[in-house]
Design a protein around this motif. Structure first.
Motif, PDB file in Angstrom:
ATOM      1  N   UNK A 149       0.828  -1.212   0.000  1.00 11.85           N
ATOM      2  CA  UNK A 149       0.000   0.000   0.000  1.00 11.85           C
ATOM      3  C   UNK A 149       0.862   1.261   0.000  1.00 11.85           C
ATOM      4  N   UNK A 150       1.929   1.264   0.806  1.00 14.19           N
ATOM      5  CA  UNK A 150       2.821   2.423   0.832  1.00 14.19           C
ATOM      6  C   UNK A 150       3.493   2.612  -0.529  1.00 14.19           C
ATOM      7  N   UNK A 151       3.948   1.520  -1.129  1.00 12.42           N
ATOM      8  CA  UNK A 151       4.607   1.600  -2.434  1.00 12.42           C
ATOM      9  C   UNK A 151       3.637   2.128  -3.496  1.00 12.42           C
ATOM     10  N   UNK A 152       2.415   1.615  -3.489  1.00 12.64           N
ATOM     11  CA  UNK A 152       1.426   2.065  -4.471  1.00 12.64           C
ATOM     12  C   UNK A 152       1.051   3.531  -4.272  1.00 12.64           C
ATOM     13  N   UNK A 153       1.006   3.954  -3.009  1.00 11.24           N
ATOM     14  CA  UNK A 153       0.626   5.344  -2.735  1.00 11.24           C
ATOM     15  C   UNK A 153       1.610   6.331  -3.342  1.00 11.24           C
ATOM     16  N   UNK A 154       2.888   5.979  -3.374  1.00 10.95           N
ATOM     17  CA  UNK A 154       3.896   6.890  -3.929  1.00 10.95           C
ATOM     18  C   UNK A 154       3.740   7.056  -5.435  1.00 10.95           C
ATOM     19  N   UNK A 155       3.259   6.000  -6.108  1.00 13.73           N
ATOM     20  CA  UNK A 155       3.012   6.096  -7.556  1.00 13.73           C
ATOM     21  C   UNK A 155       1.700   6.819  -7.817  1.00 13.73           C
ATOM     22  N   UNK A 156       0.677   6.492  -7.046  1.00 12.83           N
ATOM     23  CA  UNK A 156      -0.646   7.094  -7.242  1.00 12.83           C
ATOM     24  C   UNK A 156      -0.596   8.599  -7.019  1.00 12.83           C
ATOM     25  N   UNK A 157       0.173   9.045  -6.036  1.00  7.39           N
ATOM     26  CA  UNK A 157       0.260  10.466  -5.713  1.00  7.39           C
ATOM     27  C   UNK A 157       1.291  11.206  -6.574  1.00  7.39           C
TER      28      UNK A 157
END
Length: 261
Positions: A149-157
């Motif tokens: 989730x943390x890894x995905x959040x950095x791409x999504x944001x």
């Protein structure tokens, strides 16, 4: 008058970029992922709290590995100098370089090290083998979900590209494995000597490396100590209640009795 002059002065204000995570307005998913993106900072705060209150050498070594991991990330960013995606999309950034992702590297270091600690460092000490393995597996799945989730959040944001996040995760995982085995093979044999230093004794630094399951040990010791203190407290209360009654009884025996005329 002075306050009005201060308010009218052209002052440029800056936010603390450490926790300043931006997301698209009216984006509920982005809002949620912005909080998820702050989990690595919560981990660092948790480590500082554990060190202050536990003062255990393995925890201090774990935190030292996190610090080393952060230093490696800073060095790689300034060597590779790969820009972040969508330049100018975010106003508050510590650095314009995005390779590798700092958040991804930190969270994967933590998760991989914790996996190894959970399955190699903590051994079974009671008969509840199935229950013990079950909660370890559940905790591992939760931690894996947090890292993803943390890894995905950095791409999504739009703070990083997928490659920056993946390389950050690989780097953090590799450093986590290396640091775990350094701690186990090189540092752990030195912990008893370090704990015996006068400065360690002064600051109550302790070594629990010989205790196979520290959670079970602390639970049983705390429960036993609480019961002993409760038993002593109950004895004192009974003594205090019994003493006045015995005093009155003794005074009644010592009182002179009148003879019949």
């Amino acid at each position: 008058m002075a306050l009005e002059e201060e308010c009218s002065a052209p002052t440029r204000w800056r936010a603390i970029s450490l926790t300043h995570v931006e997301f698209a307005e009216d984006d509920l998913t982005g809002h949620l992922l912005a909080y998820v993106s702050l989990l690595p900072i919560a981990i660092l705060v948790g480590f500082v709290t554990l060190i202050v209150f536990k003062r255990e050498l393995h925890t201090i070594s774990f935190f030292g590995g996190l610090t080393l991991n952060e230093g490696v990330n800073w060095m790689l960013k300034h060597i590779l100098r790969e820009p972040r995606p969508c330049a100018g999309a975010h106003s508050m950034l510590k650095t314009d370089y995005g390779m590798p992702s700092n958040h991804s590297q930190l969270i994967w270091f933590f998760v991989v090290y914790f996996f190894l600690f959970l399955y190699l460092r903590m051994h079974q000490t009671n008969n509840a083998r199935c229950v013990d393995l079950l909660w370890r597996h559940i905790l591992s799945i939760v931690l894996l979900g947090v890292a993803l989730a943390v890894s995905y959040s950095r791409v999504y944001l739009l703070y990083h590209t997928w490659s920056q996040v993946v390389y950050g995760g690989v780097t953090g995982s590799a450093i986590g494995m290396v640091w775990f085995f350094i701690t186990q093979e090189l540092l752990t044999p030195l912990f008893p000597k370090i704990a015996a230093w006068p400065v360690s004794e002064y600051f109550l630094v302790r070594d629990t490396s010989l205790i196979p399951n520290i959670l079970w040990f602390e639970y049983t010791v705390t429960r036993s100590e609480a019961r002993n203190r409760q038993r002593k407290l109950g004895t004192k209360l009974q003594t205090r209640m019994w003493s006045p009654q015995m005093s009155k009884y003794c005074e009644g025996l010592k009182a002179p009795t009148s003879r019949p005329g």
